[in-house]
Enzyme design. Structure first.
Site, PDB file in Angstrom:
ATOM      1  N   CYS A   1       0.808  -1.221   0.000  1.00  0.00           N
ATOM      2  CA  CYS A   1       0.000   0.000   0.000  1.00  0.00           C
ATOM      3  C   CYS A   1       0.841   1.272   0.000  1.00  0.00           C
ATOM      4  O   CYS A   1       0.299   2.372  -0.032  1.00  0.00           O
ATOM      5  CB  CYS A   1      -0.962  -0.018   1.185  1.00  0.00           C
ATOM      6  SG  CYS A   1      -1.969  -1.516   1.208  1.00  0.00           S
TER       7      CYS A   1
ATOM      8  N   HIS B   1      -2.144   8.167   5.949  1.00  0.00           N
ATOM      9  CA  HIS B   1      -2.473   6.825   5.460  1.00  0.00           C
ATOM     10  C   HIS B   1      -3.889   6.470   5.929  1.00  0.00           C
ATOM     11  O   HIS B   1      -4.705   6.041   5.134  1.00  0.00           O
ATOM     12  CB  HIS B   1      -1.443   5.833   5.983  1.00  0.00           C
ATOM     13  CG  HIS B   1      -1.564   4.466   5.422  1.00  0.00           C
ATOM     14  ND1 HIS B   1      -1.619   4.219   4.064  1.00  0.00           N
ATOM     15  CD2 HIS B   1      -1.657   3.231   6.026  1.00  0.00           C
ATOM     16  CE1 HIS B   1      -1.732   2.907   3.860  1.00  0.00           C
ATOM     17  NE2 HIS B   1      -1.775   2.294   5.021  1.00  0.00           N
TER      18      HIS B   1
ATOM     19  N   GLU C   1      -0.336   5.568  13.494  1.00  0.00           N
ATOM     20  CA  GLU C   1       0.064   6.735  12.710  1.00  0.00           C
ATOM     21  C   GLU C   1      -0.153   8.021  13.498  1.00  0.00           C
ATOM     22  O   GLU C   1       0.676   8.938  13.462  1.00  0.00           O
ATOM     23  CB  GLU C   1      -0.711   6.798  11.391  1.00  0.00           C
ATOM     24  CG  GLU C   1      -0.241   7.949  10.486  1.00  0.00           C
ATOM     25  CD  GLU C   1      -0.954   7.979   9.139  1.00  0.00           C
ATOM     26  OE1 GLU C   1      -1.948   7.250   8.975  1.00  0.00           O
ATOM     27  OE2 GLU C   1      -0.502   8.742   8.263  1.00  0.00           O
TER      28      GLU C   1
ATOM     29  N   LYS D   1      -9.558   8.258   2.707  1.00  0.00           N
ATOM     30  CA  LYS D   1     -10.023   6.878   2.510  1.00  0.00           C
ATOM     31  C   LYS D   1     -11.471   6.720   2.964  1.00  0.00           C
ATOM     32  O   LYS D   1     -12.131   5.752   2.585  1.00  0.00           O
ATOM     33  CB  LYS D   1      -9.107   5.904   3.238  1.00  0.00           C
ATOM     34  CG  LYS D   1      -7.734   5.750   2.578  1.00  0.00           C
ATOM     35  CD  LYS D   1      -6.887   4.685   3.270  1.00  0.00           C
ATOM     36  CE  LYS D   1      -5.581   4.430   2.524  1.00  0.00           C
ATOM     37  NZ  LYS D   1      -4.609   5.518   2.646  1.00  0.00           N
TER      38      LYS D   1
ATOM     39  N   HIS E   1      -9.722   2.138   0.505  1.00  0.00           N
ATOM     40  CA  HIS E   1      -8.271   1.968   0.453  1.00  0.00           C
ATOM     41  C   HIS E   1      -7.907   1.349  -0.905  1.00  0.00           C
ATOM     42  O   HIS E   1      -8.213   0.181  -1.164  1.00  0.00           O
ATOM     43  CB  HIS E   1      -7.819   1.057   1.590  1.00  0.00           C
ATOM     44  CG  HIS E   1      -6.344   0.956   1.755  1.00  0.00           C
ATOM     45  ND1 HIS E   1      -5.448   1.609   0.918  1.00  0.00           N
ATOM     46  CD2 HIS E   1      -5.576   0.295   2.664  1.00  0.00           C
ATOM     47  CE1 HIS E   1      -4.223   1.341   1.297  1.00  0.00           C
ATOM     48  NE2 HIS E   1      -4.267   0.546   2.360  1.00  0.00           N
TER      49      HIS E   1
ATOM     50  N   PHE F   1       1.904  -3.497   4.082  1.00  0.00           N
ATOM     51  CA  PHE F   1       2.238  -4.782   4.678  1.00  0.00           C
ATOM     52  C   PHE F   1       3.710  -5.097   4.400  1.00  0.00           C
ATOM     53  O   PHE F   1       4.267  -4.736   3.365  1.00  0.00           O
ATOM     54  CB  PHE F   1       1.364  -5.890   4.088  1.00  0.00           C
ATOM     55  CG  PHE F   1      -0.044  -5.932   4.641  1.00  0.00           C
ATOM     56  CD1 PHE F   1      -0.393  -5.240   5.786  1.00  0.00           C
ATOM     57  CD2 PHE F   1      -1.019  -6.696   4.006  1.00  0.00           C
ATOM     58  CE1 PHE F   1      -1.687  -5.298   6.298  1.00  0.00           C
ATOM     59  CE2 PHE F   1      -2.319  -6.760   4.509  1.00  0.00           C
ATOM     60  CZ  PHE F   1      -2.647  -6.063   5.656  1.00  0.00           C
TER      61      PHE F   1
END
Length: 419
Positions: A168, A309, A320, A341, A346, A405
């Site tokens: 991502c 994010h 975050e 998002k 996402h 990830f």
């Protein structure tokens, strides 16, 4: 480092088929998430996603060519075409760049997974009907780097043709790599394209099996709710974002419109866990970007806004938020932080490019899109998230974060252009 600027933007996502429509919808707090229509969801525990609606691939490819390219490539071509026209390098009538610039004009594409729907489809064919029935277009239509391959052919880009597959964070890393390539004199101009379309059985089933997705099937518009206490996972999105970046000398020589300058970027690894983030990784990514920006402009950098994010996952949002608070010496010192998002879901490997475009538009338009669906702000998320309603603001420097990830992190800083 050479000064690198952004001169073209393009996107397609669940709230718009171009930059202006998408940003206006984001500012208005519109949500593109709804019940999935791309495949039969009756057996799936998660039935919602941010699909790109009413997309006709024959508007960007010849009809006979459509079956040769997975949907993520089709979406990528759509966004790339807009960015190239916006930059002034191409037009509707002429999609090829001029021969005088083609050999120093590269492309860096990005996708988290690539042609997952095509891989799934041909795997089923192989299992049920045998290997002789696999499509001859299976491999070339699903490889991640075919995104840059198709687009480089479309526009005659003969410089570096590269691809990032860093989950991502992929298209944030692609933006950063474009700056590195130009700074090292590997090219004068780079087209960055992030694209993803993983709303298929394998994609939805795989993330659902990880318990990573929201199951708010009966209320899709409120399913993606970054930083809200009641968030229960991310919502899958799809789409593409594209940016033309080039040297300042190139942009000025041709009298191009300049959206902003890229003054810093950072990258880091968590080195901790493949799917569970820790604060230290994102923090080091942002610190690295701030240090580079300071070195480039010769003074401390004041960040006016962060497009985060912010996936709407219980662990990620807190992580975050704490990293940002640590970076600025406490929540009270932080700039506004939003996650778009909530509007588009996402988009995995495309997220960085699409959200960079939202951040750049915020910089240029003086308005910050809201974080929608904040009804009960998580007590562990203590920042100003511009809840539910957009905000006008004088912005000079903005940051965009994306993490993936494997514990891979990316940050990029954009500054309003000053000659």
């Amino acid at each position: 480092m050479k000064r690198v600027v952004v001169t073209g933007l393009g996107t397609v996502n669940s709230i718009g088929h171009n930059v202006e429509d998408s940003f206006n919808a984001a500012v208005a707090g519109e949500c593109g998430i709804d019940t999935i229509t791309l495949f039969d969801i009756s057996e799936f525990p998660v039935k919602i996603a941010g699909e790109v609606k009413d997309f006709d691939p024959t508007t960007v490819m010849e009809k006979k060519e459509v079956k040769k390219a997975d949907r993520f490539i089709q979406l990528g071509i759509k966004a790339a075409n807009e960015a190239m026209r916006d930059s002034g390098f191409t037009s509707i009538e002429n999609k090829k760049v001029d021969d005088s610039v083609s050999e120093r004009f590269g492309i860096i594409s990005a996708s988290g997974i690539g042609g997952l729907g095509t891989i799934e489809k041909n795997s089923v064919v192989c299992e049920n009907r045998g290997p002789k029935r696999i499509s001859p277009f299976f491999i070339p239509s699903s490889l991640v780097n075919m995104l840059s391959g198709f687009i480089s052919i479309e526009h005659g880009l003969k410089g570096p043709s590269l691809s990032h597959v860093t989950a991502c964070a992929a298209s944030t890393h692609a933006i950063n790599d474009a700056v590195k390539t130009i700074a090292a004199n590997g090219a004068d101009r780079i087209l960055v394209v992030g694209a993803e379309s993983a709303i298929c059985g394998a994609g939805m089933g795989g993330f659902a099996a990880m318990k990573a997705l929201s199951t708010r099937n009966d209320d899709p518009k409120k399913a993606s709710r970054p930083f809200d206490t009641d968030r229960d996972g991310f919502v899958m999105g799809e789409g593409s974002g594209s940016l033309v970046v080039e040297t300042l000398e190139s942009a000025q020589a041709r009298g191009a419109k300049i959206y902003c300058e890229i003054i810093g970027f950072g990258e880091s690894g968590d080195a901790n866990h493949i799917t569970s983030p820790v604060m230290d990784g994102p923090l080091r990514s942002m610190k690295a970007a701030m240090a580079m920006a300071k070195a480039n402009i010769g003074e401390d950098v004041k960040i006016d806004y962060i497009n985060s994010h912010g996936t709407s996952t219980p662990v990620g949002d807190v992580n975050e938020s704490k990293a940002i608070a640590e970076l600025f010496g406490g929540a009270e010192n932080c700039p506004p932080v939003t996650s778009t998002k909530g509007q588009i879901g996402h988009c995995l490997g495309a997220a960085g490019a699409i959200e960079a475009i939202f951040a750049i538009k915020s910089l240029n338009e003086g308005v910050i899109p809201p974080t929608i669906n904040i009804e009960n702000q998580d007590e562990e998320c203590k920042l100003d998230y511009v809840p539910n309603t957009s905000r006008k603001a004088e912005l000079t420097t903005v940051m965009s974060n994306n993490f993936g990830f494997g514990g891979t992190n990316g940050t990029v800083i954009f500054k309003k252009f000053e000659a």
